[in-house]
Design a protein around this motif. Structure first.
Motif, PDB file in Angstrom:
ATOM      1  N   ILE A  65      22.875  52.821  43.713  1.00 51.09           N
ATOM      2  CA  ILE A  65      24.301  52.728  43.380  1.00 51.09           C
ATOM      3  C   ILE A  65      24.463  51.771  42.217  1.00 51.09           C
ATOM      4  N   ASP A  66      25.270  52.178  41.249  1.00 47.34           N
ATOM      5  CA  ASP A  66      25.679  51.277  40.176  1.00 47.34           C
ATOM      6  C   ASP A  66      27.184  51.285  40.098  1.00 47.34           C
ATOM      7  N   VAL A  67      27.764  50.173  40.452  1.00 47.88           N
ATOM      8  CA  VAL A  67      29.213  50.030  40.297  1.00 47.88           C
ATOM      9  C   VAL A  67      29.411  49.183  39.056  1.00 47.88           C
ATOM     10  N   ASN A  68      30.112  49.745  38.072  1.00 46.53           N
ATOM     11  CA  ASN A  68      30.267  49.033  36.807  1.00 46.53           C
ATOM     12  C   ASN A  68      31.714  48.668  36.536  1.00 46.53           C
ATOM     13  N   SER A  69      31.968  47.395  36.403  1.00 46.38           N
ATOM     14  CA  SER A  69      33.286  46.798  36.104  1.00 46.38           C
ATOM     15  C   SER A  69      34.452  47.571  36.721  1.00 46.38           C
ATOM     16  N   VAL A  70      34.426  47.638  38.033  1.00 44.61           N
ATOM     17  CA  VAL A  70      35.495  48.346  38.733  1.00 44.61           C
ATOM     18  C   VAL A  70      36.688  47.427  38.950  1.00 44.61           C
ATOM     19  N   VAL A  71      37.872  47.976  38.619  1.00 40.48           N
ATOM     20  CA  VAL A  71      39.122  47.247  38.831  1.00 40.48           C
ATOM     21  C   VAL A  71      39.995  48.082  39.756  1.00 40.48           C
ATOM     22  N   LYS A  72      40.580  47.439  40.752  1.00 40.05           N
ATOM     23  CA  LYS A  72      41.523  48.157  41.609  1.00 40.05           C
ATOM     24  C   LYS A  72      42.696  47.228  41.914  1.00 40.05           C
ATOM     25  N   GLN A  73      43.867  47.766  41.683  1.00 43.36           N
ATOM     26  CA  GLN A  73      45.071  46.971  41.885  1.00 43.36           C
ATOM     27  C   GLN A  73      45.980  47.677  42.883  1.00 43.36           C
ATOM     28  N   TYR A  74      46.518  46.918  43.830  1.00 38.91           N
ATOM     29  CA  TYR A  74      47.481  47.478  44.780  1.00 38.91           C
ATOM     30  C   TYR A  74      48.792  46.767  44.582  1.00 38.91           C
ATOM     31  N   ASP A  75      49.783  47.478  44.122  1.00 42.58           N
ATOM     32  CA  ASP A  75      51.137  46.957  44.203  1.00 42.58           C
ATOM     33  C   ASP A  75      51.224  45.477  43.793  1.00 42.58           C
TER      34      ASP A  75
END
Lengths: 299, 428
Positions: free
Chosen positions: A4-14
């Motif tokens: 698995i390679d997760v690259n610069s993941v951004v997640k915003q909730y409300d």
């Protein structure tokens, strides 16, 4: 090679940032710990890898290719909040969930028989889930997670709810799955289990990666020049201003000393040997628990 | 579809037709109990001041009459008191009753309406005969009988070729009402079922396992389609069982009635309204035959699917915002209110199926599945039909899309109760 390679993941909730530029690289065939205090963003990251939610930006690669819907058949997920249909029989439930992952029915049934036997659940196969004890329900849930032999297994607090005997069995099963080639992502607060089975970890706090690497390396990085010294007789070791100080500890089998900056270990050993009858000296590496608390509290 | 396997579900599926039948039998049974319990005899003294009409009252199993010719000197109340326990009521027929003066019935207890009706009927029949006789025309009775006309307006519809087709507005509206009621019940009950299933999966926490195997949209649509098909199967079973049940019941009850109470049957036959029964049945048949079944059923299926999709997806979407079934009312209430409005609009439209309200309500997608069913047996302009169906399906798709977005977020959020506004935010 990384599975698995997760690259610069951004997640915003409300208005709330759940993941801020998170990277995660899990090598193939590794047991990888995903650590972090409550609300750090672990579950969000797991859900992104599971394709339950989508990242706002950043990419997830699996086996070198971007994650697609078909890949989820190759993932087994044990969520922290366990859930099964309470009114459905154990066997029907396992087969149903296996078929949801794309397993043919015959194969699902024969695999299920193997697993039920392994967990001594065969005689319960026609009982409803609500009739099972909590520990047995956990085992059923574990079976539903691994039955389709996924290449990637995601366990969220897998040991919670297991008694020590069952936890030991579970640990053996996880190690065996790893030996059979599965990559395991393991989210937990339980630092003892991290020390026992994780090879690498990523520590997330406040939506960011704050620590990452091999468990051994991290311990080395966080060592504080602490040594447990054992001498013959009941003589108390006295501090040597030029070399070390005594660290108060609960330990009764020896004395904990902290070497001064720049002092070589061999010189200290020589000095100790001259003044006492040295019977043992071991380096005290910090536990993952200490590192976790220190890292989380410093940030 | 987990619930189908439940014993209770299967039992209910098979039991409901019997419950309906049972419900249908209750009024009959009650009437039977009522009539058999009322076995006591009512004794009525008739003081006939006219001296001519006392003979009109004949004893029957439930009534005993004591007829006496009287004059004004007799005080009804005193008479009643003197008679003591022997008499329940006193009826006084005044001397000039033929000229329109009213007869009166006195009693200490309230006299029931059935008795009053019976007395009135007896007196009336006798008075009519007396009046006819007073004209001294032997043919008068037959003349009157012949002059009784039962006027009815027959409505005939031309089809495109100009051929005539008989139609019955009444049959058409009943048919429309049935269809619209079917849609209404189906959508509400199976919508609620979907909602429960969503909430159950969420409280079980199994939903997280499921959505790691398939997409939330697939799960939601699977649920909607699955429950829809379950419901249709259930309805089909009910229809068949009900049909059989009514047949059996009809035969048994008919036999029992003839056996126990032959008079009632003959009495029923002789009632003037029932004389038309057989010809009425024929009318129903021709009216039913005049309806364009192909287009009616075709449209029914279209509206049924569209309406079900629209509401079921809303139920699923809002169900996902709830943690416990008990919290769901804040979201179901608006949906139910809209459905109720549709049903009432439908009932109101029966009066005038081409009026402006009917037209608008059958085009607005939230009410159209129910209201259009009522309009369908009466011809609806094709452009209205087309517009309505297109709007319905567009809105249904919109609702599915909207609900899918709410669902996606809702199923994974636990904890506090959500407000309507908050839920709508998830759509973004």
């Amino acid at each position: 090679m990384n599975f698995i390679d997760v690259n610069s993941v951004v997640k915003q909730y409300d208005g709330h940032l759940a993941l801020d530029n998170v990277d995660l690289h899990v090598p193939q065939g590794c047991i990888y710990g995903l650590l972090g205090p409550n609300g750090a963003g672990k579950t969000t990251l797991i859900r992104i890898i599971n394709r339950i939610t989508r990242p706002d930006s950043g990419t997830v690669m699996i086996n070198g290719k971007p994650l697609e819907d078909k890949d989820i058949a190759n993932i087994g997920y044990l969520p922290e909040e366990r859930g099964l249909y309470k009114k459905i029989k154990v066997a029907d439930q396992i087969v149903y969930l296996a078929r949801l992952k794309g397993m043919p029915k015959n194969l699902a049934v024969s695999e299920m028989e193997k697993w039920l036997e392994r967990f001594e659940l065969t005689e319960w196969r026609n009982r409803k889930v609500e009739e099972l004890s909590k520990g047995m329900q956990q085992k059923v849930q574990f079976i539903t997670t691994v039955i389709h032999r996924p290449q990637l297994l995601i366990f969220d607090e897998p040991f919670s709810g297991f008694d020590p005997v069952n936890a030991e069995q579970l640990k053996r099963e996880i190690l065996q799955l790893r030996d059979e080639g599965a990559t395991i992502l393991f989210s937990t607060h339980n630092m003892a289990s991290v020390e026992e089975i994780c090879e690498q970890i990523t520590l997330i706090n406040h939506a960011r990666v704050v620590l990452e690497g091999k468990v051994g390396d991290i311990k080395q990085q966080h060592k504080k020049n602490l040594f447990m010294v054992d001498v013959a007789g009941c003589e108390a070791i006295e501090a040597n201003e030029n070399m070390f100080e005594i660290v108060p500890s609960d330990e009764i089998r020896g004395t904990l000393i902290k070497l001064n900056e720049g002092v070589a270990l061999r010189d200290t050993i020589a000095w100790l040997n001259d003044n006492y009858t040295l019977t043992g000296i071991t380096e005290q590496l910090p536990s993952m628990n200490e590192i976790f608390i220190e890292t989380v509290q410093n940030k | 579809m987990t619930m189908v396997g439940k014993k209770s579900f299967i039992v209910m599926t098979l039991l409901i037709p019997f419950l309906i039948l049972l419900l249908g039998c209750i009024p009959v049974a009650l009437a039977y109990i009522n009539s058999s319990a009322d076995s006591s005899v009512t004794r009525i003294a008739v003081i006939d001041e006219s001296g001519n009409f006392g003979a009109a009252f004949k004893n029957s199993p439930n009534y005993r009459f004591v007829v006496m010719k009287g004059d004004k000197a007799v005080n009804a109340h005193e008479f009643y008191k003197n008679a003591g326990e022997g008499i329940d009521a006193v009826m006084v027929i005044p001397a000039n009753v033929l000229d329109g003066q009213q007869a009166t019935i006195y009693s200490e207890n309230t006299i029931d309406q059935g008795t009053i009706n019976m007395l009135t009927q007896c007196l009336n029949d006798t008075l009519v005969s007396a009046k006819i006789a007073s004209f001294n025309d032997p043919d008068l009775e037959s003349k009157i009988e012949q002059s009784q006309v039962n006027a009815q307006v027959k409505s005939i519809k031309w089809d495109e070729k100009g051929d005539e087709q008989e139609q019955s507005a009444q049959i058409a509206s009943i048919l429309g009402m049935l269809l619209s009621f079917f849609i209404y019940t189906f959508v509400l009950s199976y919508g609620a079922m979907i909602m429960n299933s969503v909430v159950e999966e969420k409280t079980n926490r199994i939903v997280e396992v499921i959505v790691s195997s398939c997409r939330p949209m697939e799960l939601m649509m699977g649920k909607i389609i699955g429950v829809g098909l379950v419901g249709l199967t259930q309805f089909l079973i009910w229809a068949v069982l009900l049909g059989i049940g009514y047949l059996v019941l009809g035969i048994v009850a008919g036999g029992a009635m003839v056996a126990t109470n032959p008079e009632a049957i003959t009495a029923g036959m002789n009632m003037p309204g029932n004389a038309d029964m057989s010809s009425g049945l024929g009318d129903v048949m021709t009216a039913l035959a005049s309806i364009n079944w192909l287009s009616l059923l075709g449209n029914f299926v279209l509206y049924f699917i569209g309406g079900y999709l629209l509401y079921a997806s809303l139920f699923a979407g809002f169900g996902s915002a709830v943690d416990q079934a008990s919290d769901s009312s804040q979201f179901t209430l608006p949906i139910i209110i809209i459905m109720m409005v549709a049903l009432y609009a439908g009932i109101a439209c029966m009066e005038n199926p081409s009026g402006p309200m009917a037209v608008w309500c059958s085009i607005i997608p939230f009410t159209s599945p129910v209201v259009m069913m009522i309009r369908l047996p009466f011809d609806v302009p094709w452009w209205q039909l087309l517009l309505s169906i297109v709007l319905l399906y567009a809105t249904a798709m919109g609702c599915v899309w909207l609900s899918a977005r709410i669902y996606r977020t809702g199923i994974l959020l636990y904890g506090k109760k959500r407000s309507f506004k908050e839920v709508l935010k998830w759509v973004k």
